[in-house]
Design a protein around this motif. Sequence first.
Motif, PDB file in Angstrom:
ATOM      1  N   GLY A  72     -26.056  31.224  16.716  1.00  0.00           N
ATOM      2  CA  GLY A  72     -26.281  32.028  15.524  1.00  0.00           C
ATOM      3  C   GLY A  72     -25.983  31.368  14.194  1.00  0.00           C
ATOM      4  O   GLY A  72     -26.066  32.005  13.152  1.00  0.00           O
ATOM      5  N   GLY A  73     -25.633  30.095  14.202  1.00  0.00           N
ATOM      6  CA  GLY A  73     -25.255  29.408  12.966  1.00  0.00           C
ATOM      7  C   GLY A  73     -26.350  29.391  11.918  1.00  0.00           C
ATOM      8  O   GLY A  73     -26.086  29.577  10.723  1.00  0.00           O
ATOM      9  N   TRP A  74     -27.592  29.166  12.326  1.00  0.00           N
ATOM     10  CA  TRP A  74     -28.689  29.103  11.358  1.00  0.00           C
ATOM     11  C   TRP A  74     -28.924  30.461  10.708  1.00  0.00           C
ATOM     12  O   TRP A  74     -29.126  30.557   9.500  1.00  0.00           O
ATOM     13  CB  TRP A  74     -29.964  28.588  12.030  1.00  0.00           C
ATOM     14  N   SER A  75     -28.911  31.529  11.513  1.00  0.00           N
ATOM     15  CA  SER A  75     -29.099  32.870  10.951  1.00  0.00           C
ATOM     16  C   SER A  75     -27.951  33.240  10.007  1.00  0.00           C
ATOM     17  O   SER A  75     -28.160  33.928   8.994  1.00  0.00           O
ATOM     18  CB  SER A  75     -29.211  33.912  12.065  1.00  0.00           C
ATOM     19  N   VAL A  78     -28.788  31.646   6.703  1.00  0.00           N
ATOM     20  CA  VAL A  78     -29.851  32.382   6.016  1.00  0.00           C
ATOM     21  C   VAL A  78     -29.301  33.653   5.376  1.00  0.00           C
ATOM     22  O   VAL A  78     -29.558  33.939   4.201  1.00  0.00           O
ATOM     23  CB  VAL A  78     -30.992  32.727   6.993  1.00  0.00           C
ATOM     24  N   ARG A  79     -28.521  34.408   6.118  1.00  0.00           N
ATOM     25  CA  ARG A  79     -27.998  35.670   5.598  1.00  0.00           C
ATOM     26  C   ARG A  79     -27.005  35.453   4.453  1.00  0.00           C
ATOM     27  O   ARG A  79     -26.946  36.251   3.517  1.00  0.00           O
ATOM     28  CB  ARG A  79     -27.338  36.463   6.730  1.00  0.00           C
ATOM     29  N   ARG A  80     -26.232  34.371   4.511  1.00  0.00           N
ATOM     30  CA  ARG A  80     -25.287  34.107   3.425  1.00  0.00           C
ATOM     31  C   ARG A  80     -26.013  33.715   2.146  1.00  0.00           C
ATOM     32  O   ARG A  80     -25.601  34.070   1.045  1.00  0.00           O
ATOM     33  CB  ARG A  80     -24.306  33.006   3.831  1.00  0.00           C
ATOM     34  N   LEU A  82     -29.343  34.355   1.574  1.00  0.00           N
ATOM     35  CA  LEU A  82     -30.386  35.331   1.262  1.00  0.00           C
ATOM     36  C   LEU A  82     -29.951  36.680   1.818  1.00  0.00           C
ATOM     37  O   LEU A  82     -30.445  37.142   2.847  1.00  0.00           O
ATOM     38  CB  LEU A  82     -31.719  34.907   1.882  1.00  0.00           C
ATOM     39  N   SER A  83     -29.036  37.327   1.122  1.00  0.00           N
ATOM     40  CA  SER A  83     -28.393  38.521   1.667  1.00  0.00           C
ATOM     41  C   SER A  83     -29.342  39.702   1.861  1.00  0.00           C
ATOM     42  O   SER A  83     -29.065  40.606   2.646  1.00  0.00           O
ATOM     43  CB  SER A  83     -27.237  38.942   0.746  1.00  0.00           C
ATOM     44  N   LYS A  84     -30.475  39.705   1.160  1.00  0.00           N
ATOM     45  CA  LYS A  84     -31.424  40.806   1.286  1.00  0.00           C
ATOM     46  C   LYS A  84     -32.603  40.474   2.192  1.00  0.00           C
ATOM     47  O   LYS A  84     -33.529  41.274   2.323  1.00  0.00           O
ATOM     48  CB  LYS A  84     -31.935  41.205  -0.109  1.00  0.00           C
ATOM     49  N   SER A  85     -32.559  39.313   2.813  1.00  0.00           N
ATOM     50  CA  SER A  85     -33.677  38.895   3.655  1.00  0.00           C
ATOM     51  C   SER A  85     -33.704  39.639   4.983  1.00  0.00           C
ATOM     52  O   SER A  85     -32.683  40.134   5.464  1.00  0.00           O
ATOM     53  CB  SER A  85     -33.597  37.388   3.919  1.00  0.00           C
ATOM     54  N   ILE A  86     -34.892  39.727   5.561  1.00  0.00           N
ATOM     55  CA  ILE A  86     -35.067  40.250   6.916  1.00  0.00           C
ATOM     56  C   ILE A  86     -35.082  39.045   7.853  1.00  0.00           C
ATOM     57  O   ILE A  86     -35.914  38.143   7.708  1.00  0.00           O
ATOM     58  CB  ILE A  86     -36.379  41.036   7.045  1.00  0.00           C
TER      59      ILE A  86
END
Length: 220
Positions: A72-75, A78-80, A82-86
């Motif tokens: 889960g490191g890549w996700s 991304v979430r850190r 791009l906090s509003k990303s899907i």
Amino acid sequence: MKPPGHQRVKTARRRTAQSTRWLERQLNDPYVRRAKADGYRSRAAYKLIELDERFGFLKGAQRVVDLGLAPGGWSQVVRRQLSKSIVVGIDLLPVDPIDGVHILQLDFMTDAAPALLTDALGGPADLVLSDMAANTVGHPQTDALRTMALAEAAADFAYDVLRPGGAFVAKVFAGGADTAFVAELKRRFTTVKHAKPPASRKGSVEWFVVAQGFKGDAPR
């Protein structure tokens, strides 16, 4: 000579010499220590961070697919950023929940996987990431071919789900992707580059292909 502070691991009764070497390498890997300090699940997070610092494919991405998600490191990256990303991820292995990430435990190579990913995404993807690699069998050429097949499958999926201008990042082996694969990427994207981020171990044969500026349905 070992550097100062190097930790050695004694060979336990039930631990092989190979696993002992792996554990010693983990204990002395600065990226492993940094991942623990920063709250990332694996050192692989820094591969994505370093690739993005060079190519800037995360900027503005609203819908992201993470193929080969575990652990889960890549996700997390991304979430850190791009906090509003899907974010929709898939892996054959179980993955602990990640806030804001829709996780599918499924083999990406099954017929049902692309449709399930597309439905969860809810619209065209801005970025398709693939850190998938086949289980190694110890024969370099075979291992490279099997991982290349996963990269090609990931690219085929990306062609179907990316919006025009989107990007595709995938793991490849043996210094890069094969000629036909790169030619197809160049036909469908504005730029195609190979890179080996500093977080990839020096002895690793992994490289990454970064394709940006998806052209949409490219003419045959």
